[in-house]
Design a protein around this motif. Sequence first.
Motif, short mmCIF file in Angstrom:
data_model
loop_
_atom_site.label_atom_id
_atom_site.label_comp_id
_atom_site.label_asym_id
_atom_site.label_seq_id
_atom_site.Cartn_x
_atom_site.Cartn_y
_atom_site.Cartn_z
N ILE A 96 0.85 -1.19 0.00
CA ILE A 96 0.00 0.00 0.00
C ILE A 96 0.88 1.24 0.00
CG2 ILE A 96 -1.61 1.37 1.40
CD1 ILE A 96 -2.96 -1.33 2.16
N SER A 97 1.93 1.21 0.80
CA SER A 97 2.87 2.33 0.84
C SER A 97 3.53 2.53 -0.52
CB SER A 97 3.92 2.07 1.92
OG SER A 97 4.86 3.10 1.95
N GLU A 98 3.96 1.45 -1.14
CA GLU A 98 4.58 1.51 -2.47
C GLU A 98 3.62 2.11 -3.49
OE1 GLU A 98 6.01 -1.58 -6.00
OE2 GLU A 98 5.87 -2.33 -3.95
N ASN A 99 2.34 1.81 -3.36
CA ASN A 99 1.33 2.32 -4.29
C ASN A 99 1.17 3.84 -4.17
OD1 ASN A 99 -0.86 1.80 -6.24
ND2 ASN A 99 -2.21 2.42 -4.57
N GLY A 100 1.48 4.38 -3.01
CA GLY A 100 1.39 5.84 -2.82
C GLY A 100 0.04 6.30 -2.30
N SER A 101 -0.95 5.45 -2.35
CA SER A 101 -2.26 5.75 -1.79
C SER A 101 -2.97 4.45 -1.47
CB SER A 101 -3.11 6.59 -2.76
OG SER A 101 -3.39 5.84 -3.92
N VAL A 102 -3.92 4.54 -0.56
CA VAL A 102 -4.67 3.35 -0.17
C VAL A 102 -5.72 3.05 -1.25
CG1 VAL A 102 -6.18 2.34 1.59
CG2 VAL A 102 -4.34 3.89 2.27
N PRO A 103 -5.71 1.84 -1.81
CA PRO A 103 -6.72 1.50 -2.81
C PRO A 103 -8.14 1.62 -2.22
CG PRO A 103 -5.04 -0.22 -2.66
CD PRO A 103 -4.80 0.73 -1.53
N LEU A 104 -9.11 1.96 -3.05
CA LEU A 104 -10.49 2.09 -2.57
C LEU A 104 -10.97 0.83 -1.87
CD1 LEU A 104 -12.37 4.06 -5.36
CD2 LEU A 104 -11.84 4.80 -3.04
N GLY A 105 -10.55 -0.32 -2.36
CA GLY A 105 -10.96 -1.58 -1.75
C GLY A 105 -10.41 -1.80 -0.35
N ASN A 106 -9.41 -1.04 0.02
CA ASN A 106 -8.86 -1.13 1.37
C ASN A 106 -9.29 0.06 2.22
OD1 ASN A 106 -6.57 -2.51 -0.47
ND2 ASN A 106 -6.75 -3.53 1.50
N SER A 107 -10.18 0.90 1.69
CA SER A 107 -10.66 2.06 2.45
C SER A 107 -12.17 2.17 2.29
CB SER A 107 -9.92 3.33 2.03
OG SER A 107 -10.09 3.58 0.63
N ALA A 108 -12.63 3.12 1.51
CA ALA A 108 -14.07 3.41 1.41
C ALA A 108 -14.90 2.22 0.94
CB ALA A 108 -14.29 4.61 0.47
N ASP A 109 -14.36 1.41 0.04
CA ASP A 109 -15.11 0.28 -0.52
C ASP A 109 -14.76 -1.07 0.09
OD1 ASP A 109 -16.41 2.04 -2.19
OD2 ASP A 109 -15.20 1.57 -3.96
N GLU A 110 -14.10 -1.07 1.24
CA GLU A 110 -13.62 -2.33 1.81
C GLU A 110 -14.73 -3.36 2.01
OE1 GLU A 110 -10.40 -3.99 4.99
OE2 GLU A 110 -11.31 -2.06 5.42
N GLY A 111 -15.89 -2.93 2.47
CA GLY A 111 -17.00 -3.86 2.69
C GLY A 111 -17.44 -4.57 1.43
N LYS A 112 -17.33 -3.89 0.28
CA LYS A 112 -17.71 -4.51 -1.00
C LYS A 112 -16.77 -5.65 -1.36
CE LYS A 112 -19.64 -0.28 -2.92
NZ LYS A 112 -19.48 0.76 -3.95
N TRP A 113 -15.55 -5.61 -0.84
CA TRP A 113 -14.55 -6.64 -1.13
C TRP A 113 -14.54 -7.75 -0.09
CZ3 TRP A 113 -11.59 -6.92 -5.48
CH2 TRP A 113 -11.60 -5.80 -6.31
N THR A 114 -14.95 -7.44 1.14
CA THR A 114 -14.73 -8.38 2.24
C THR A 114 -16.00 -8.93 2.89
OG1 THR A 114 -14.56 -6.58 3.85
CG2 THR A 114 -12.51 -7.32 2.81
N GLN A 115 -17.15 -8.34 2.60
CA GLN A 115 -18.39 -8.76 3.25
C GLN A 115 -19.31 -9.45 2.25
OE1 GLN A 115 -18.77 -8.31 6.63
NE2 GLN A 115 -16.66 -7.56 6.44
N ALA A 116 -20.21 -10.26 2.76
CA ALA A 116 -21.22 -10.90 1.92
C ALA A 116 -22.01 -9.82 1.18
CB ALA A 116 -22.16 -11.75 2.78
N ILE A 117 -22.50 -10.16 0.01
CA ILE A 117 -23.30 -9.23 -0.79
C ILE A 117 -24.67 -9.10 -0.15
CG2 ILE A 117 -24.38 -8.85 -3.04
CD1 ILE A 117 -22.03 -10.66 -4.16
N ASP A 118 -25.09 -7.87 0.11
CA ASP A 118 -26.39 -7.61 0.71
C ASP A 118 -27.40 -7.39 -0.41
OD1 ASP A 118 -28.60 -6.92 2.18
OD2 ASP A 118 -27.67 -5.21 3.19
N ALA A 119 -28.13 -8.42 -0.76
CA ALA A 119 -29.12 -8.32 -1.85
C ALA A 119 -30.25 -7.38 -1.47
CB ALA A 119 -29.66 -9.71 -2.18
N LYS A 120 -30.50 -7.20 -0.18
CA LYS A 120 -31.57 -6.30 0.26
C LYS A 120 -31.34 -4.88 -0.26
CE LYS A 120 -30.99 -7.28 4.66
NZ LYS A 120 -30.03 -8.36 4.79
N ALA A 121 -30.08 -4.49 -0.38
CA ALA A 121 -29.75 -3.15 -0.86
C ALA A 121 -30.10 -2.98 -2.34
CB ALA A 121 -28.27 -2.87 -0.63
N GLN A 122 -30.36 -4.09 -3.02
CA GLN A 122 -30.67 -4.05 -4.45
C GLN A 122 -32.14 -4.37 -4.73
OE1 GLN A 122 -27.65 -6.00 -6.90
NE2 GLN A 122 -26.29 -6.00 -5.13
#
Length: 180
Positions: A93-119
Amino acid sequence: MSSQTDTPTLSSLEALTYIDDRGQLPEQFQGKVGVYAIFDQQQTLQYIGYSRDVYLSLKQHLVRQPDQCYGLKVLTIDRPNRTILEEIRTAWISENGSVPLGNSADEGKWTQAIDAKAQMTPAEQASYAGAIDELAQTKVLKQVARRVEAAILEVLKSRGVQVEIRFNPKLKETGLLDLK
């Protein structure tokens, strides 16, 4: 690999395709412990994770974020060691120069079950709200989960994915989708 100075840089690792020409994920990572970086179609870093079974994690990420999983870099290690895995992820992450969205704002989209209720569509929301009891609500949630599942499978099919994808049927009753 006891310190970050021993950690190969992300840029030094071989870039792999997420889905090969046979529609398969990189099978050499089945049962392997490691750190991995996922890139989108433009080769922009989207997520860095680590796992006790890199292959299974890659499969989960593909289902959760099919439009973001095109490229891949992986570093495997012999023995599970959370400290080493976290050090490698932090270094990348440090080498990248910034935190990828998947490791910050969008982390839940990458690591949590898909919430079909939201759709849920407005009609599905009305059916759920008007359900006479919990059993009727569960039926609506299962229908929604099946619809979202079918949409995900269609996207994966359009990408040529041939890997067997099985969702946990028990979770569908709660409106969640995750692999079994």
